[in-house]
Structures are given as structure tokens and as C-alpha cells.
Design an enzyme around this catalytic site. Structure first.
Site, PDB file in Angstrom:
ATOM      1  N   GLU A 150       0.812  -1.218   0.000  1.00 49.53           N
ATOM      2  CA  GLU A 150       0.000   0.000   0.000  1.00 49.53           C
ATOM      3  C   GLU A 150       0.848   1.273   0.000  1.00 49.53           C
ATOM      4  O   GLU A 150       0.895   2.005   0.982  1.00 49.53           O
ATOM      5  CB  GLU A 150      -1.007  -0.069   1.146  1.00 49.53           C
TER       6      GLU A 150
ATOM      7  N   PRO B 144       3.696  -5.303 -10.518  1.00 51.58           N
ATOM      8  CA  PRO B 144       4.191  -4.812 -11.800  1.00 51.58           C
ATOM      9  C   PRO B 144       4.931  -3.474 -11.656  1.00 51.58           C
ATOM     10  O   PRO B 144       4.504  -2.604 -10.912  1.00 51.58           O
ATOM     11  CB  PRO B 144       2.928  -4.589 -12.633  1.00 51.58           C
TER      12      PRO B 144
ATOM     13  N   HIS C 231     -17.212 -10.994   6.100  1.00 52.64           N
ATOM     14  CA  HIS C 231     -15.891 -10.376   6.225  1.00 52.64           C
ATOM     15  C   HIS C 231     -15.078 -11.154   7.247  1.00 52.64           C
ATOM     16  O   HIS C 231     -15.564 -11.434   8.340  1.00 52.64           O
ATOM     17  CB  HIS C 231     -16.027  -8.910   6.656  1.00 52.64           C
TER      18      HIS C 231
ATOM     19  N   GLU D  75     -11.598 -10.675   8.963  1.00 50.03           N
ATOM     20  CA  GLU D  75     -10.356  -9.929   9.228  1.00 50.03           C
ATOM     21  C   GLU D  75      -9.497 -10.775  10.167  1.00 50.03           C
ATOM     22  O   GLU D  75      -9.890 -11.060  11.285  1.00 50.03           O
ATOM     23  CB  GLU D  75     -10.669  -8.566   9.858  1.00 50.03           C
TER      24      GLU D  75
ATOM     25  N   HIS E 271      -8.192  -8.733   0.823  1.00 48.75           N
ATOM     26  CA  HIS E 271      -7.450  -7.497   1.130  1.00 48.75           C
ATOM     27  C   HIS E 271      -6.121  -7.878   1.786  1.00 48.75           C
ATOM     28  O   HIS E 271      -5.976  -8.976   2.309  1.00 48.75           O
ATOM     29  CB  HIS E 271      -8.283  -6.594   2.038  1.00 48.75           C
TER      30      HIS E 271
ATOM     31  N   GLU F 168      -7.321  -6.424  -3.083  1.00 50.43           N
ATOM     32  CA  GLU F 168      -6.928  -5.024  -2.874  1.00 50.43           C
ATOM     33  C   GLU F 168      -5.483  -4.918  -3.340  1.00 50.43           C
ATOM     34  O   GLU F 168      -5.219  -4.873  -4.538  1.00 50.43           O
ATOM     35  CB  GLU F 168      -7.118  -4.672  -1.399  1.00 50.43           C
TER      36      GLU F 168
ATOM     37  N   GLU G 167     -10.094   3.820   0.855  1.00 47.55           N
ATOM     38  CA  GLU G 167      -9.998   4.068   2.302  1.00 47.55           C
ATOM     39  C   GLU G 167      -8.971   5.153   2.615  1.00 47.55           C
ATOM     40  O   GLU G 167      -9.151   5.931   3.548  1.00 47.55           O
ATOM     41  CB  GLU G 167      -9.674   2.770   3.044  1.00 47.55           C
TER      42      GLU G 167
HETATM   43  C1  NOJ Z   1      -8.315  -2.844   5.645  1.00 52.45           C
HETATM   44  C2  NOJ Z   1      -9.228  -3.105   4.492  1.00 52.45           C
HETATM   45  O1  NOJ Z   1      -8.664  -2.652   3.291  1.00 52.45           O
HETATM   46  C3  NOJ Z   1     -10.534  -2.418   4.794  1.00 52.45           C
HETATM   47  O2  NOJ Z   1     -11.390  -2.520   3.669  1.00 52.45           O
HETATM   48  C4  NOJ Z   1     -11.136  -3.042   6.007  1.00 52.45           C
HETATM   49  O3  NOJ Z   1     -12.330  -2.372   6.326  1.00 52.45           O
HETATM   50  C5  NOJ Z   1     -10.172  -2.930   7.192  1.00 52.45           C
HETATM   51  N1  NOJ Z   1      -8.898  -3.422   6.831  1.00 52.45           N
HETATM   52  C6  NOJ Z   1     -10.667  -3.718   8.392  1.00 52.45           C
HETATM   53  O4  NOJ Z   1     -10.624  -5.082   8.103  1.00 52.45           O
HETATM   54 CA    CA Z   2      -6.110  -2.265   2.998  1.00 50.63          CA
END
Ligand code: NOJ
Ligand code: CA
Length: 677
Positions: free
Chosen positions: A178, A195, A380, A382, A460, A479, A485
Site C-alpha cells: 500500500e 508490476p 468479512h 479480518e 485485502h 486489494e 480508504e
Molecule cells: C483494511 C481493508 O482494506 C478495509 O477494507 C477493512 O475495512 C479494514 N482493513 C478492516 O478489516
Molecule cells: Ca487495505
């Protein structure tokens, strides 16, 4: 080094020429002869390959080889023992994508090499030479002299024959994939992720990347001198960067070659270098848009954790389902729905339970409510980087998703680089990189497990895309770049960001960028560096088969005109054409709706005022189309209070027409073209 006569212009269809004993140098060219590869051996027995396009050198002789942690390197004292040629031409169909048909036409050129030392190890360098580039990989048969390969480094070089301008993001820094793109001379690149896209001094555009990253570590490149880049593999916690046993191959190292930036985007080389679909019928996955209990968390107004600000409550999710249903959006993402987010989840996902909703999220009631309205939930997961903790729950997590009718799950690995937690069966813990061999394998196990439950993945903090969505088409998006974001927080994406990523990050495949923040506001009311029209353009410019309407229902209610475009724009295409573009400056893309007659055009610029002119000659001749245009108002400017200024107008056009539109500073435009009855 004259190309050998047998290697050129044979035009055999799917025919193979058996191994021939050859003395280096050996050469072969692409089907139309424009791209050629030569492999040579120097006086010390070092192997190098070189690439030309239209007779001009692109890569000067670039070395090949490996360092190992425990045995002698493969580098010198090599000889060519034979070559093989094979022509291939096939057209295949994508279940979803930017193009429905893809032609895969190449000449394969295999060069067999052997060490002249007592070790006598053997390997092959397999080139697939396309008219728009080259892919090559090392292929090692099982052999006594290398029963186990512990790769310390891959010595593959990319020694560019000219300097140029490079667009690249740094590799091996704490924030993983990122970072914003740097624009520097090629001769000033340091450690770059792929790339990496380069405009050489003579104007030739080159994109360097890899395809089919499976059971190997991700490749970055490091400049060694002048305009020479060398592979820099992602480290692994066991010492070796890659561990292999028996027969093995590397991923394909890829170079796309084109006259201009649009030509780079039009290449199918990366997808073609991946194996065909292993999942069979994936029609259970329907490309489409999603709304989400999300932007308010990113803005800090709601929380993932339980408590007074908890976002994922039954009541909030119902409101998002209502909004989705009213706008024909088939999915609603919910984050913070499960137990584990309370306290400090960042970089610590040990409390996450992927089958245990919080008490204020009534999943059964919401699934039933959504079903009545034609809306599914998106789950989701995480992990906070606790990868093994997640892996132990794969089955239970995807079973929960399937039981509740989810079609898509978004995964997350929020932790700093090199902090991914791996725990082996013996209980020992290791810290791995997001793109190391262990994570590459972990992510593929995740994709394969999800497929068994008919779940598609939007990952992500992922491993970069290398075209594996051809082989496992349930890996629908990822991602792996700074998405929307970052526009909430301090240090927002600059206006040139999307014009950069189209010709860099997007070469990896679909990105879950999460466009459509029509309020143009991030946390604490901060201004996003974009016009309103540009937010609409992103639905066409940044491709993903799952595309978010990222803003809140309350904000969309304030912009009914722009919302109409978001409601109508498809997420699946028969055809894509980049009409114009320069990396980091502007790009205009036209796409034809899958299975329909409509065309959609999106354009984005950078911080300067720009224009975009293009012909509509891709429309069906003889047909009249209504063009619904969403363009920057004459006073629109991302730096002022006028960033919401938009003109929505329509006119009738045909394939004979051309269009010319202004792009405001930080702006863009979106056009919907539908045949008039
Ligand atoms: C980073 C992710 O890119 C985002 O979309 C997500 O809401 C947060 N992490 C929390 O998981
Ligand atoms: Ca992210």
C-alpha cells in the site's frame, strides 16, 4: 547473434519440434516475428537471455541462475544441450472479466541447460514468446544433484538496453503493497514491487511482472547497476526464500511490450500464462455491486468493535439492505459482525471467531430480510495477520457463509510487513511476509477451500495478483494497493493515483478499489481530492467484477442523479478498449456490457485540467445510441468547494461520431451508451 533459421516463421499450428542439439546462441521469435529471444553462453559458461522487439534491443543479455542456502549456486559452467519449439493458438472463454474471449497465441521455445561440472545439474528455461511480450520460467526435473532446492536468491536479471521513466512502488517496506507509485528514471529505481511499468527512451512501453505465482515466493526487483534490475524474492521465516523438493518450476517472469500505455493494458499475456479453470462451472458466482456497513467505520464514526458506536447492528444492516434493494444492488458487505474485534485487533486476530456473530447482529433475521428483497450479505474475515488461527477455521468459516447464503467473502490481513503469524503443527511460531512462499500457499488453500463451499473471495492485504483467477475463478478481486480508504485519512491519494494504477496495479487483475464516495468527504469532514464525476468514472476505469457503492445511503440520497449511473453501470464485460492514456496523466476506457448492447466509458485525469477526445467507432454501425454523459461542471475543480459541480446531459450518437470532453483538475467523466429503439 543471428537467429537460427529454424526458429523463425515456421507458423506450425500446435506442432512441436523435438529437442535438437544446439550450440548457443539459440534464438526464436513470436508468431508475427516482432518479438525475439536469444539465449547465449559466455566464456565462463554463464547463461544470459536477451529480448528484441521490431529488431530493437529491449533487454540486453541478462543473466540467469540461482543461489542456494546449502549447495553450490547455479550460475557458471553451463552448456546448452538442446532446444524445443512448439506453436500454440487457442481462444478461450472467461466466465467473467473484462473480455469474454481471450486468444492465446505464442511460440514456446525451450532451452535445455546442463552444468559441465561434476554436479551436472540440469534445467530448462521455457520461453513463451507472444507478439506483445515474453514469459519465461525455469523448469527443474527431479534430480539427485538437487533433490531439495533451498533457494537463497534467484539471479534472474532484467537488463534494460535503454534508460527510461519507471512507475513503481517500493518493495519490502512496512506497509506492504500500500504505497503510492514513484515516477523516476529507470536508472534510479531501488527495490520495486511488480508490476513495474517503464516507458523506455524510444517510447516503447514495458511492464515487468510475474504470472502463476504458486508455491513460490513473490518476486520484487532490485536495481543492481545502471538500468539492470534483478529478481529479489520475498524472504521466508525458514531461511531459504523458496523451498522445493523433486521437480519444480518458478512462476513465469513476464514482460509486456507495447508502443503505448493503452497497448500495455490490452495484453492478455498474464492470464494466458496461467492454467485453465480448475473449478469448472462457476456460474453460481454472479458479478455485481455491493453496498456496505463500512465507510462510516473508515471515517471513525462507527466501530468494528461492540459498544455504542458498533456499525454491524441488525438495525443498521437492515437500512443498508433497504438501500441496496432500492438500487438493484445485489449484495451488502458487513464488517465487524463477528466476535473478536473488541480491544486491539490490529496485527492481532487471535480472538476472531468467523462463525460467531455479535449479539446485536441477528444474522438469521437479516438473511431472511435480505432474501425477501433480493439482497445477500457479504461476509468479512479480518485475520489481523493471525493466518494460522484463521486457517484452522477455514471450514467452519466458509460453512457459516454458505449456510447463510453468502456468495462472496472479503478477507483481510492487517498487520505490518513480515509480521504474519504462522504456527506449525508442532506449535512453533514464525513471522512471515505477506508475499512469502508460506502465505502464497496459505492464500491458495483459502481460495480452494472457499471454492468447495461455492464462495468467491475478495482478498485485502493479499498476495499480488498473477492471473490465478483464470485457474480459480472464485478469486474474484483483491486489494493490494491504496484504495478509497486512504481518501478518508490524512495523506489522501493524489489526483493522479488512478491514472497511475490503471497501467501498473491493474495489470495484476481486478481491484476492490471501492469507488463512489459521492459526498467527497473522509474523516472529520476532510475533502477527497476528486470531483464528483470522477467518482462515477472509477466504475468503468478500475475493473472489478464485485464493485462497491462505498458511500452511505444517507449520502447517496443527496445525489440522485449520480446514483442513477452507479445503479446502472454493469460489473462484467464482453470487451474493453483503452481509448487513450498516458501513465499517471489520464486514461479513457470503453467497455461493452457482458451479453448486452450497452457501452460504458470512463475517463480520469490528474491534478491538471485535461481533455479527452476519442472516436465512437467501436459502436455497432447503423445503430443510434443515447449517450448519457456525467461530466465535470465547467467550474469543477478538486481544490475548491466546486468539486461536486457536475453536468448530466444526453445526446444521440452513432459509430460515425467522435467526442471531446473536458476533464477538470482532479476530475473525470462517465458515459452510458444505450441503443435507441
Ligand atoms: C483494511 C481493508 O482494506 C478495509 O477494507 C477493512 O475495512 C479494514 N482493513 C478492516 O478489516
Ligand atoms: Ca487495505
Amino acid at each position: 547473434m543471428k537467429p537460427l533459421p529454424f526458429a523463425l516463421g515456421l507458423g506450425l499450428a500446435l506442432a512441436a519440434v523435438p529437442a535438437l542439439a544446439q550450440q548457443a546462441p539459440v534464438s526464436a521469435a513470436s508468431p508475427d516475428g516482432s518479438v525475439a529471444v536469444t539465449l547465449s553462453i559466455d566464456g565462463d559458461g554463464r547463461a544470459a537471455y536477451a529480448v528484441t522487439r521490431k529488431g530493437k534491443p529491449i533487454l540486453a543479455p541478462s543473466r540467469l541462475g540461482f543461489l542456494f542456502t546449502d549447495v553450490a549456486k547455479i550460475d557458471r559452467k553451463l552448456t546448452v544441450t538442446g532446444t524445443e519449439l512448439r506453436d500454440f493458438d487457442e481462444t478461450w472463454t472467461q466466465p467473467w472479466g473484462e473480455w469474454s474471449k481471450i486468444r492465446n497465441r505464442y511460440r514456446e521455445f525451450k532451452v535445455h541447460l546442463k552444468e559441465t561440472t561434476a554436479l551436472a545439474r540440469v534445467f530448462t528455461v521455457a520461453f513463451r514468446i507472444y507478439d506483445d511480450g515474453v514469459g519465461f520460467r525455469y523448469e527443474f526435473p527431479a534430480q539427485a544433484g538437487l533433490a531439495k532446492a533451498n533457494v537463497a536468491e534467484e539471479l534472474t536479471e532484467f537488463s534494460f538496453a535503454q534508460d527510461g521513466t519507471a512507475w513503481w512502488k517500493p518493495a519490502f517496506l512496512w506497509n506492504r503493497e500500500e504505497y503510492l507509485y514513484n515516477k523516476t528514471p529507470l536508472s534510479s529505481v531501488s527495490n520495486a514491487a511488480t508490476p513495474i511499468t517503464i516507458k523506455l527512451a524510444d517510447g516503447t512501453h514495458v511492464a515487468l511482472h510475474e504470472a502463476a505465482l504458486i508455491d513460490y515466493s513473490g518476486m520484487a526487483v532490485a536495481r543492481t547497476e545502471g538500468t539492470t534490475l534483478r529478481a529479489a524474492l520475498t524472504p521466508g521465516a525458514d531461511g531459504a526464500k523458496v523451498q522445493k523438493t523433486g521437480a519444480w518450476t518458478t512462476p513465469w517472469r513476464t514482460l509486456i511490450l507495447a508502443d503505448d500505455a493503452p497497448g500495455i493494458y490490452h495484453s492478455h499475456l498474464m492470464l494466458n500464462l496461467n492454467e485453465p479453470n480448475k473449478l469448472g462451472d462457476v456460474s453460481w458466482f454472479k458479478p455485481g455491486k455491493f453496498a456496505g456497513v463500512w465507510w462510516n467505520m473508515i471515517k471513525g464514526e462507527w466501530s468494528w468493535a461492540r459498544g455504542p458506536k458498533h456499525g454491524a447492528t441488525t438495525e443498521n444492516v437492515k437500512r443498508y439492505i433497504d438501500f441496496a434493494a432500492a438500487n438493484q444492488i445485489p449484495n451488502v458487505l458487513v464488517e465487524g459482525w463477528n466476535v473478536g474485534w473488541d480491544g486491539d485487533w490490529f496485527g492481532n486476530g487471535h480472538d476472531m471467531d468467523f462463525a460467531q456473530p455479535t449479539e446485536d447482529f441477528d444474522v438469521k433475521a437479516l438473511v431472511a430480510y435480505g432474501k425477501k428483497k433480493g439482497v445477500r450479505l457479504i461476509g468479512h474475515h479480518e485475520t489481523g495477520g493471525a493466518a494460522t488461527h484463521y486457517e484452522k477455521q477455514f471450514d467452519k468459516a466458509f460453512q457459516f457463509a454458505a449456510d447463510n447464503g453468502y456468495m462472496v467473502v472479503k478477507t483481510g490481513y492487517v498487520t505490518d510487513a513480515a509480521q504474519m503469524e504462522r504456527e506449525d503443527a508442532d506449535g512453533r511460531k514464525y513471522r512471515e511476509w505477506h508475499e512469502g512462499q508460506w502465505m502464497v500457499n496459505h492464500q491458495l488453500r483459502m481460495v480452494q477451500t472457499a471454492a468447495r463451499y461455492k464462495i468467491a473471495l475478495d482478498s485485502h492485504e493479499p498476495v499480488k495478483g498473477t492471473g490465478l483467477h483464470r485457474t480459480w475463478p472464485n478469486w474474484v478481486a483483491r486489494e493490494g494497493m491504496r484504495g478509497m480508504e486512504y481518501n478518508s485519512w490524512a495523506g489522501k491519494n493524489p489526483p493522479e493515483h488512478e491514472a497511475n494504477i490503471v497501467f501498473t496495479r491493474m495489470l495484476e487483475g481486478p481491484m476492490d478499489f471501492t469507488p463512489g464516495v459521492v459526498s467527497l468527504e473522509g474523516e472529520k469532514g476532510s475533502a477527497i481530492l476528486s470531483t464528483l464525476a470522477k467518482q462515477l468514472a472509477l466504475y468503468v476505469v478500475i475493473y472489478s467484477p464485485v464493485q462497491m457503492a462505498a458511500d452511505t445511503p444517507e449520502n447517496y440520497a443527496k445525489y440522485p442523479g449520480p446514483l442513477k449511473f452507479i445503479r446502472e453501470v454493469p460489473t462484467d464485460w464482453d470487451e474493453t478498449r483503452v481509448l487513450n492514456g498516458e501513465i499517471g496523466d489520464f486514461v479513457t476506457i470503453a467497455r461493452k456490457q457482458r451479453g448486452g448492447e450497452g457501452w460504458y466509458i470512463g475517463a480520469v485525469g490528474d491534478e491538471q485540467e485535461r481533455g479527452s477526445s476519442f472516436k465512437l467507432d467501436f459502436l455497432t454501425p447503423g445503430k443510434r445510441y443515447k449517450a448519457e454523459i456525467y461530466r465535470d461542471g465547467d467550474d469543477a475543480d478538486y481544490r475548491t468547494a466546486k468539486r461536486h459541480s457536475i453536468v448530466i446531459e444526453s445526446k444521440v450518437v452513432t459509430s460515425q461520431d467522435a467526442m471531446s470532453l473536458r476533464i477538470a483538475p482532479g476530475g473525470g467523466f462517465a458515459i452510458r451508451l444505450v441503443p435507441v429503439k
